[in-house]
Motif scaffolding. Structure first.
Motif, mmCIF file in Angstrom:
data_model
loop_
_atom_site.group_PDB
_atom_site.id
_atom_site.type_symbol
_atom_site.label_atom_id
_atom_site.label_comp_id
_atom_site.label_asym_id
_atom_site.label_seq_id
_atom_site.Cartn_x
_atom_site.Cartn_y
_atom_site.Cartn_z
ATOM 1 N N ILE A 100 1.587 -1.743 -8.248
ATOM 2 C CA ILE A 100 0.552 -1.730 -9.730
ATOM 3 C C ILE A 100 0.674 -0.306 -10.136
ATOM 4 O O ILE A 100 -0.049 0.784 -8.942
ATOM 5 C CB ILE A 100 -0.903 -2.267 -10.175
ATOM 6 C CG1 ILE A 100 -0.773 -4.014 -9.204
ATOM 7 C CG2 ILE A 100 -2.449 -2.248 -10.508
ATOM 8 C CD1 ILE A 100 0.087 -4.733 -10.142
ATOM 9 N N ALA A 101 0.430 0.065 -11.373
ATOM 10 C CA ALA A 101 0.094 1.660 -11.639
ATOM 11 C C ALA A 101 -0.148 1.463 -12.158
ATOM 12 O O ALA A 101 -1.046 2.253 -13.487
ATOM 13 C CB ALA A 101 1.694 2.265 -11.776
ATOM 14 N N GLY A 102 -1.118 0.447 -13.523
ATOM 15 C CA GLY A 102 -1.844 -0.038 -14.147
ATOM 16 C C GLY A 102 -3.114 -0.195 -14.193
ATOM 17 O O GLY A 102 -3.062 0.324 -12.882
ATOM 18 N N LYS B 126 -0.155 2.104 -6.607
ATOM 19 C CA LYS B 126 -0.090 3.361 -7.058
ATOM 20 C C LYS B 126 -0.489 4.562 -8.059
ATOM 21 O O LYS B 126 -1.564 4.175 -8.019
ATOM 22 C CB LYS B 126 1.315 3.276 -8.297
ATOM 23 C CG LYS B 126 2.909 2.697 -7.913
ATOM 24 C CD LYS B 126 3.567 2.737 -7.041
ATOM 25 C CE LYS B 126 4.622 3.627 -7.631
ATOM 26 N NZ LYS B 126 5.664 3.752 -5.889
ATOM 27 N N PRO B 127 -0.311 5.764 -7.552
ATOM 28 C CA PRO B 127 -1.293 6.603 -8.173
ATOM 29 C C PRO B 127 -2.532 6.527 -9.456
ATOM 30 O O PRO B 127 -3.172 6.919 -9.404
ATOM 31 C CB PRO B 127 -1.125 8.002 -8.258
ATOM 32 C CG PRO B 127 0.761 8.020 -7.611
ATOM 33 C CD PRO B 127 0.803 6.142 -7.499
ATOM 34 N N SER B 128 -1.835 6.218 -9.765
ATOM 35 C CA SER B 128 -2.300 6.074 -11.300
ATOM 36 C C SER B 128 -2.892 4.657 -11.788
ATOM 37 O O SER B 128 -3.219 3.403 -13.161
ATOM 38 C CB SER B 128 -1.118 5.720 -12.835
ATOM 39 O OG SER B 128 -0.336 4.908 -12.553
ATOM 40 N N LYS C 183 0.275 -6.700 3.704
ATOM 41 C CA LYS C 183 -0.082 -5.302 3.124
ATOM 42 C C LYS C 183 -0.214 -5.126 2.539
ATOM 43 O O LYS C 183 -0.125 -5.844 0.675
ATOM 44 C CB LYS C 183 1.510 -5.742 4.186
ATOM 45 C CG LYS C 183 2.174 -6.134 5.482
ATOM 46 C CD LYS C 183 3.687 -5.551 5.577
ATOM 47 C CE LYS C 183 3.965 -6.357 6.816
ATOM 48 N NZ LYS C 183 5.768 -6.399 6.330
ATOM 49 N N LEU C 184 -0.985 -3.695 2.105
ATOM 50 C CA LEU C 184 -1.383 -3.019 1.515
ATOM 51 C C LEU C 184 -0.791 -1.333 1.581
ATOM 52 O O LEU C 184 -0.871 -0.676 2.979
ATOM 53 C CB LEU C 184 -2.424 -3.120 1.185
ATOM 54 C CG LEU C 184 -3.912 -2.132 0.189
ATOM 55 C CD1 LEU C 184 -3.526 -2.213 -0.768
ATOM 56 C CD2 LEU C 184 -4.768 -2.384 0.599
ATOM 57 N N ILE C 185 -0.350 -0.926 0.585
ATOM 58 C CA ILE C 185 0.581 -0.064 0.465
ATOM 59 C C ILE C 185 -0.585 0.462 -0.963
ATOM 60 O O ILE C 185 -0.416 0.244 -1.558
ATOM 61 C CB ILE C 185 1.421 1.069 0.394
ATOM 62 C CG1 ILE C 185 1.959 0.113 1.383
ATOM 63 C CG2 ILE C 185 1.718 2.179 0.589
ATOM 64 C CD1 ILE C 185 3.342 0.401 1.073
ATOM 65 N N VAL C 186 -1.513 2.063 -0.233
ATOM 66 C CA VAL C 186 -2.951 2.688 -1.129
ATOM 67 C C VAL C 186 -1.982 3.889 -1.389
ATOM 68 O O VAL C 186 -2.567 5.087 -0.374
ATOM 69 C CB VAL C 186 -4.231 2.448 -1.192
ATOM 70 C CG1 VAL C 186 -5.325 2.979 -2.203
ATOM 71 C CG2 VAL C 186 -4.522 1.158 -0.826
ATOM 72 N N GLU C 187 -1.338 4.355 -2.451
ATOM 73 C CA GLU C 187 -0.838 5.834 -2.691
ATOM 74 C C GLU C 187 -2.174 6.752 -2.950
ATOM 75 O O GLU C 187 -2.773 6.251 -4.036
ATOM 76 C CB GLU C 187 0.131 5.514 -3.543
ATOM 77 C CG GLU C 187 1.254 5.275 -3.047
ATOM 78 C CD GLU C 187 2.627 5.367 -3.782
ATOM 79 O OE1 GLU C 187 2.817 5.938 -4.917
ATOM 80 O OE2 GLU C 187 3.553 4.240 -3.645
ATOM 81 N N SER C 188 -2.254 8.360 -2.660
ATOM 82 C CA SER C 188 -3.608 8.196 -3.017
ATOM 83 C C SER C 188 -3.214 9.073 -4.334
ATOM 84 O O SER C 188 -2.452 9.116 -5.545
ATOM 85 C CB SER C 188 -2.641 10.029 -2.481
ATOM 86 O OG SER C 188 -3.806 10.668 -3.085
ATOM 87 N N GLY C 189 -4.893 9.016 -4.473
ATOM 88 C CA GLY C 189 -4.721 8.831 -6.792
ATOM 89 C C GLY C 189 -5.257 7.025 -7.078
ATOM 90 O O GLY C 189 -5.955 7.421 -8.445
#
Length: 133
Positions: free
Chosen positions: A65-67, A82-84, A95-101
């Protein structure tokens, strides 16, 4: 078996500037750049780009997800924010990956076994109920 394999290899794109009102179900991958007002279900990967806006629940095997998503996210394997990304709703994933932002407002359950993703069966059940009446 070959038929199911072919279905899961299909790709779907909702382009930028497109608005889809209603639920969408697919065996294959789906990429969203536009807006969906309704629920989305895939047995494969859901990729929601920077310009995507989903008002509804997402059920997928994998998702990136970027939106913006306003609704519940259920992902049986890996969810990447994603950051956005802006998520307003609960997340259930393995499993979860949370990018900075990335922004996430809601509850989160991880390591949960999610029921099998069934495509097209709910509509059939509703049809049988209507016929019985």
């Amino acid at each position: 078996m070959k038929e199911v394999e072919e279905l899961s290899n299909s790709s779907n794109i909702i382009g930028k500037g497109t608005v889809l009102t209603g639920d969408i179900e697919t065996f294959g991958n789906i990429r969203i750049e536009g807006k969906i007002v309704g629920n989305m279900k895939t047995k494969s990967k859901a990729a929601c780009g920077h310009s995507s806006h989903i008002e509804g629940n997402i059920l997928a095997q994998n998702a990136e997800i970027a939106g913006t998503v306003t609704g519940k996210l259920e992902v049986s394997e890996l969810l990447i924010l994603k950051p956005s990304a802006v998520i307003n709703g609960d997340i259930i994933t393995n499993k979860l990956i949370v990018e900075s932002g990335a922004t996430f407002n809601g509850g989160c359950k991880m390591g949960v076994t999610i029921k099998e993703i069934k495509i097209g069966e709910q509509a059939e059940e509703q049809t049988h109920i209507r016929k019985a009446e």
